[in-house]
Motif scaffolding. Structure first.
Motif, PDB file in Angstrom:
ATOM      1  N   LEU A  21       0.812  -1.153   0.084  1.00 29.62           N
ATOM      2  CA  LEU A  21      -0.029  -0.011  -0.129  1.00 29.62           C
ATOM      3  C   LEU A  21       0.739   1.094   0.066  1.00 29.62           C
ATOM      4  N   HIS A  22       0.664   2.274  -0.813  1.00 23.00           N
ATOM      5  CA  HIS A  22       1.036   3.671  -0.809  1.00 23.00           C
ATOM      6  C   HIS A  22       0.281   4.419  -1.071  1.00 23.00           C
ATOM      7  N   ALA A  23      -1.014   4.337  -1.009  1.00 22.70           N
ATOM      8  CA  ALA A  23      -2.375   5.528  -1.394  1.00 22.70           C
ATOM      9  C   ALA A  23      -2.086   6.173   0.275  1.00 22.70           C
ATOM     10  N   LYS A  24      -2.375   7.314   0.185  1.00 22.85           N
ATOM     11  CA  LYS A  24      -2.629   8.191   1.406  1.00 22.85           C
ATOM     12  C   LYS A  24      -3.718   8.951   1.159  1.00 22.85           C
ATOM     13  N   SER A  25      -4.994   8.161   1.564  1.00 20.44           N
ATOM     14  CA  SER A  25      -6.488   8.625   1.531  1.00 20.44           C
ATOM     15  C   SER A  25      -7.330   8.720   2.927  1.00 20.44           C
ATOM     16  N   MET A  26      -8.278   9.296   2.768  1.00 17.54           N
ATOM     17  CA  MET A  26      -9.199   9.506   4.086  1.00 17.54           C
ATOM     18  C   MET A  26     -10.592   9.946   3.473  1.00 17.54           C
ATOM     19  N   THR A  27     -11.718   9.287   3.871  1.00 20.56           N
ATOM     20  CA  THR A  27     -12.916   9.599   3.657  1.00 20.56           C
ATOM     21  C   THR A  27     -13.921   9.906   4.945  1.00 20.56           C
ATOM     22  N   ILE A  28     -14.619  10.860   4.972  1.00 16.23           N
ATOM     23  CA  ILE A  28     -15.492  11.224   6.100  1.00 16.23           C
ATOM     24  C   ILE A  28     -16.967  10.989   5.758  1.00 16.23           C
ATOM     25  N   ASP A  29     -17.692  10.174   6.478  1.00 17.86           N
ATOM     26  CA  ASP A  29     -19.296  10.183   6.298  1.00 17.86           C
ATOM     27  C   ASP A  29     -19.618   9.822   4.856  1.00 17.86           C
ATOM     28  N   GLY A  30     -18.853   9.359   4.095  1.00 17.05           N
ATOM     29  CA  GLY A  30     -19.299   8.725   2.764  1.00 17.05           C
ATOM     30  C   GLY A  30     -19.589   9.971   1.956  1.00 17.05           C
ATOM     31  N   LYS A  31     -18.913  11.289   2.294  1.00 17.88           N
ATOM     32  CA  LYS A  31     -19.481  12.671   1.711  1.00 17.88           C
ATOM     33  C   LYS A  31     -18.129  13.438   1.350  1.00 17.88           C
ATOM     34  N   ILE A  89      -2.649  17.790   0.280  1.00 18.68           N
ATOM     35  CA  ILE A  89      -3.675  17.218   0.328  1.00 18.68           C
ATOM     36  C   ILE A  89      -4.719  17.831  -0.621  1.00 18.68           C
ATOM     37  N   THR A  90      -5.645  16.928  -1.450  1.00 18.83           N
ATOM     38  CA  THR A  90      -6.854  17.690  -1.942  1.00 18.83           C
ATOM     39  C   THR A  90      -8.110  17.077  -1.446  1.00 18.83           C
ATOM     40  N   VAL A  91      -8.988  17.931  -0.961  1.00 20.96           N
ATOM     41  CA  VAL A  91     -10.083  17.476  -0.451  1.00 20.96           C
ATOM     42  C   VAL A  91     -11.111  17.880  -1.489  1.00 20.96           C
ATOM     43  N   VAL A  92     -12.096  16.549  -1.432  1.00 30.42           N
ATOM     44  CA  VAL A  92     -13.217  16.610  -2.369  1.00 30.42           C
ATOM     45  C   VAL A  92     -14.396  16.391  -1.809  1.00 30.42           C
ATOM     46  N   SER A  93     -15.525  17.460  -1.946  1.00 25.86           N
ATOM     47  CA  SER A  93     -16.624  17.380  -1.406  1.00 25.86           C
ATOM     48  C   SER A  93     -17.505  16.594  -2.416  1.00 25.86           C
ATOM     49  N   SER A  94     -17.804  15.162  -2.525  1.00 31.27           N
ATOM     50  CA  SER A  94     -18.669  14.594  -3.447  1.00 31.27           C
ATOM     51  C   SER A  94     -18.962  13.371  -2.900  1.00 31.27           C
ATOM     52  N   GLU A  95     -20.242  13.155  -2.925  1.00 36.05           N
ATOM     53  CA  GLU A  95     -20.753  11.771  -2.419  1.00 36.05           C
ATOM     54  C   GLU A  95     -20.372  10.666  -3.490  1.00 36.05           C
ATOM     55  N   ALA A  96     -20.515  11.062  -4.627  1.00 33.08           N
ATOM     56  CA  ALA A  96     -20.209  10.000  -5.713  1.00 33.08           C
ATOM     57  C   ALA A  96     -18.793   9.667  -5.713  1.00 33.08           C
ATOM     58  N   ILE A  97     -17.820  10.552  -5.459  1.00 33.11           N
ATOM     59  CA  ILE A  97     -16.758  10.245  -5.423  1.00 33.11           C
ATOM     60  C   ILE A  97     -16.018   9.445  -4.250  1.00 33.11           C
ATOM     61  N   THR A  98     -16.510  10.147  -3.327  1.00 33.95           N
ATOM     62  CA  THR A  98     -16.381   9.503  -1.986  1.00 33.95           C
ATOM     63  C   THR A  98     -16.714   8.145  -1.858  1.00 33.95           C
ATOM     64  N   GLN A  99     -17.997   7.857  -2.082  1.00 40.38           N
ATOM     65  CA  GLN A  99     -18.494   6.342  -1.981  1.00 40.38           C
ATOM     66  C   GLN A  99     -17.896   5.388  -2.960  1.00 40.38           C
TER      67      GLN A  99
END
Length: 515
Positions: free
Chosen positions: A427-437, A458-468
């Motif tokens: 694993l080398h990905a550095k990712s985090m998701t919050i509440d599926g959103k 970091i890039t913070v993306v507010s998108s349910e589709a991408i997060t889910q």
């Protein structure tokens, strides 16, 4: 971090999605279309410039940010190549590692060819793992359209062994202030950023060792912030032109790059089928829209630490903008918090936050590397010391398997079947998701080094589709065939040889604060 190399890229790719497919709006078929010449084989038709594709999206580029997550190594590599071929004005590159293996040499050839048609190329690379020697870098920088700078050159380039040891012993903080950012920007409008450096293993092309990694392709509004960050690093005092470091000039008035071109166009090094895939952009804008993989969004944030990291008000403390933003996002979770980090070295403060969230009902799952999949024994020793304490917070911990079945999907299918010995997968990905959103994709490892020493982004993306979609990948990756779930009664350390386990134990003498 260990570098591993392969002798050639002898892989044919049947089909792979490119991030840049979104810029062909009028194509309605999903079949590959031969449009233009490949990098090495001329069809008599030059690649259309980037503006040819972007004109139709002028309004979106000005007011929104286009986002597409690059999950597969092949598509991440081909996206960079496709962009480089069509750049018109500028290419700005900022990496922790830019290797001189096959992927690195072919990427360099793409950059040189861009420079030869008038594109201004700027390359900023960190010093500590720099493989190319000074003469090679000066040779490349001799081109009138190429500039190369090295960040914090106190550990490698232009230094002898005594100077390196002196810097390490007497100026530990400066020696370890590394630029861990990874940025690729074309014409100030399109960018790729995330976990991948430039080397075979980051794109699934190494024969011995490959990374499960993640990048994000960005178009439009947020790229302005990436440009500003790059300029800040480029003009910072620690970013030094390579000519000043090695104190020499190229011995050729007009550099001859033919040997580099010949290498990159040798089918033994760069398979023609890969070149065709790069030229053909096989997946259309319409399909990406239908799949929900490329979206124009209003709320996308790019955040980078400042060069130099902190003011040394404490030995290693001070934190960083990326650390603080990640903490804010984690604290905002009310339902789920999923984290992927190759290196996981937690502090008491980290564990207190995680326990508080669990106690309030947040489901927290963390995927990190096992001893078997880890390429950094120092970092693993730090994680191992507090693994039980981390479990006591109530989080679920999963450790990546070196033989994870998921690699069959992430790696190119042809390569996976071609190799006699399956590469180790880590694993080398550095990712985090919050509440599926909310999704976060970046360079930040959850360890003190990322918090206090390395510059991160970091890039913070507010998108349910991408997060889910990322949550779905995460759920797949923590299945038993891909990862071991850790409990107080079980961890997979003993699956590795005693010698490797002893090497980890020896590394416990290294303070966790610098891991």
């Amino acid at each position: 971090m260990t570098e591993r190399k392969t002798n050639s890229i002898q892989i044919s790719i049947a089909s792979v999605g490119l991030a840049l497919s979104f810029i062909i709006p009028q194509v309605t078929t999903a079949k590959p279309i031969v449009l233009e010449q490949s990098h090495c084989v001329s069809s008599g038709q030059k690649p259309s410039p980037l503006s040819h594709y972007l004109d139709a999206f002028e309004q979106e580029l000005a007011s929104k940010t286009g986002v597409y997550v690059l999950e597969q190594g092949a598509e991440a590599m081909m996206s960079r190549a496709w962009l480089t071929e069509r750049a018109e004005k500028s290419i700005d590159i900022q990496y922790f590692i830019f290797s001189v293996d096959n992927v690195g040499l072919i990427a360099t050839d793409y950059l040189v060819k861009a420079a030869e048609r008038g594109v201004k190329v700027r390359v900023l690379v960190d010093d500590i793992m720099l493989e190319a020697d000074g003469e090679e870098l000066v040779f490349l920088a001799a081109h009138e359209n190429i500039e190369i700078k090295v960040y914090n050159p106190n550990a490698n380039l232009g230094k002898n062994i005594m100077q390196k040891l002196g810097n390490l012993v007497f100026d530990f903080h400066s020696f370890n202030q590394r630029m861990h950012n990874k940025v690729f920007v074309v014409d100030n409008q399109l960018a790729i950023t995330g976990g991948r450096n430039i080397a075979d293993e980051y794109f699934g092309f190494d024969h011995e060792f490959n990374f499960r990694d993640r990048d994000v392709f960005l178009a439009g509004k947020v790229v302005t912030n990436i440009n500003q960050s790059f300029e800040e690093f480029w003009n910072y005092e620690l970013s030094v032109p390579v000519e000043e470091i090695v104190s020499q000039k190229s011995n050729q008035e007009k550099p001859d790059y033919k040997p580099l071109h010949d290498y990159a166009c040798d089918s033994e090094n760069f398979h023609p089928e890969i070149q065709k895939e790069i030229a053909n952009v096989p997946i259309t804008f319409k399909q990406l829209y239908q799949d929900g993989k490329f979206l124009w969004l209003d709320n996308v944030e790019y955040l980078s630490d400042n060069p130099g990291k902190n003011d040394r008000s404490t030995f290693l403390g001070g934190g960083s903008p990326t650390q603080k933003r990640l903490a804010e996002l984690a604290k905002s979770a009310t339902e789920t918090l999923y984290i992927q980090s190759p290196y996981l070295v937690t502090t008491e403060k980290d564990r207190a936050l995680l326990k508080h969230l669990v106690d309030t009902g947040v489901s927290i799952k963390i995927l990190t590397n096992s001893l078997a999949s880890n390429d950094n024994l120092e970092a693993f020793s730090g994680y191992q010391r507090d693994r039980e304490a981390l479990l006591e917070t109530g989080v679920e911990i999963y450790e990546f398997r070196p033989d994870a079945k998921i690699r069959q999907k992430v790696m190119t299918e042809h390569m996976y079947k071609k190799l006699k010995k399956t590469p180790i997968f880590t694993l080398h990905a550095k990712s985090m998701t919050i509440d599926g959103k909310i999704a976060v994709i970046g360079t930040y490892n959850f360890d003190p080094r990322s918090a206090n020493l390395n510059t991160e982004s970091i890039t913070v993306v507010s998108s349910e589709a991408i997060t889910q979609s990322m949550d779905k990948s995460f759920a797949e990756e923590i299945k038993p065939e891909n990862a071991w779930q850790i409990t107080k009664e079980f961890n997979p350390d003993d699956k590795e040889p005693l010698t490797k386990r002893l090497r980890v134990q020896i590394r416990r003498i290294v303070p966790k604060d610098i891991l």
